[in-house]
Design a protein around this motif. Structure first.
Motif, PDB file in Angstrom:
ATOM      1  N   THR A   5      -4.546 -51.320  -7.709  1.00  0.00           N
ATOM      2  CA  THR A   5      -3.518 -50.798  -8.612  1.00  0.00           C
ATOM      3  C   THR A   5      -4.070 -50.497  -9.994  1.00  0.00           C
ATOM      4  OG1 THR A   5      -2.797 -52.962  -9.442  1.00  0.00           O
ATOM      5  CG2 THR A   5      -1.720 -52.119  -7.429  1.00  0.00           C
ATOM      6  N   HIS A  15      -2.726 -53.295 -12.399  1.00  0.00           N
ATOM      7  CA  HIS A  15      -1.269 -53.446 -12.517  1.00  0.00           C
ATOM      8  C   HIS A  15      -0.721 -54.508 -11.563  1.00  0.00           C
ATOM      9  CE1 HIS A  15      -0.749 -50.152 -15.320  1.00  0.00           C
ATOM     10  NE2 HIS A  15      -1.594 -49.454 -14.574  1.00  0.00           N
ATOM     11  N   ARG A  32      -0.833 -41.274  -4.417  1.00  0.00           N
ATOM     12  CA  ARG A  32      -1.237 -42.678  -4.489  1.00  0.00           C
ATOM     13  C   ARG A  32      -1.799 -43.054  -3.109  1.00  0.00           C
ATOM     14  NH1 ARG A  32       1.026 -41.192  -8.727  1.00  0.00           N
ATOM     15  NH2 ARG A  32       1.420 -42.492 -10.520  1.00  0.00           N
TER      16      ARG A  32
END
Length: 131
Positions: free
Chosen positions: A39, A42, A101
């Motif tokens: 991530t 994150h 993503r």
């Protein structure tokens, strides 16, 4: 339609163990683990769901991002882009520009905005028409 929801937990390992046992009778299982490296710093997250689709997430999160995460289904990528523009124009703070993503799956196209309370609001398209 809501695509998935998630929130921060204080101890990811303990919360994962709790939810694995609590959700098993409902047929909801761990389907995905996302590391903090995946991530980009994150937080780490665990996704629970059915039929190959994670829809309930817990994670370490960041205190600056509030404690809730809600993702709404978008029918196409252009709508994800428009969501991001509209949310930022309405006073939200960018938390991830529209884009692929691939760490989630190859066709995952999402955008993230922090609402006025710091909650992470997302629009996502999984490729093609929304389900």
């Amino acid at each position: 339609m809501i695509d998935h929801i998630g929130f921060a937990v204080s101890d990811l390992s303990a919360a994962r163990a709790f939810y694995e046992r609590a959700l098993a009778p409902l047929g909801i299982l761990v389907l995905m683990d996302v590391t903090e490296q995946m991530t980009g710093g994150h937080g780490a997250h665990t996704g629970f769901g059915k039929d190959g689709k994670p829809f309930f997430w817990i994670g370490t999160g960041k205190t600056a991002s509030g404690s809730a995460h809600v993702a709404f289904v978008a029918p196409d990528r252009a709508t994800v882009d428009e969501f991001h523009r509209a949310a930022v124009a309405a006073g939200g703070r960018d938390n991830g520009a529209p884009g692929l993503r691939p760490e989630y799956h190859p066709d995952y196209y999402g955008a993230f905005v922090l609402d006025p309370d710091g909650n992470n609001i997302e629009a996502v398209n999984h490729g093609g028409a929304a389900e």
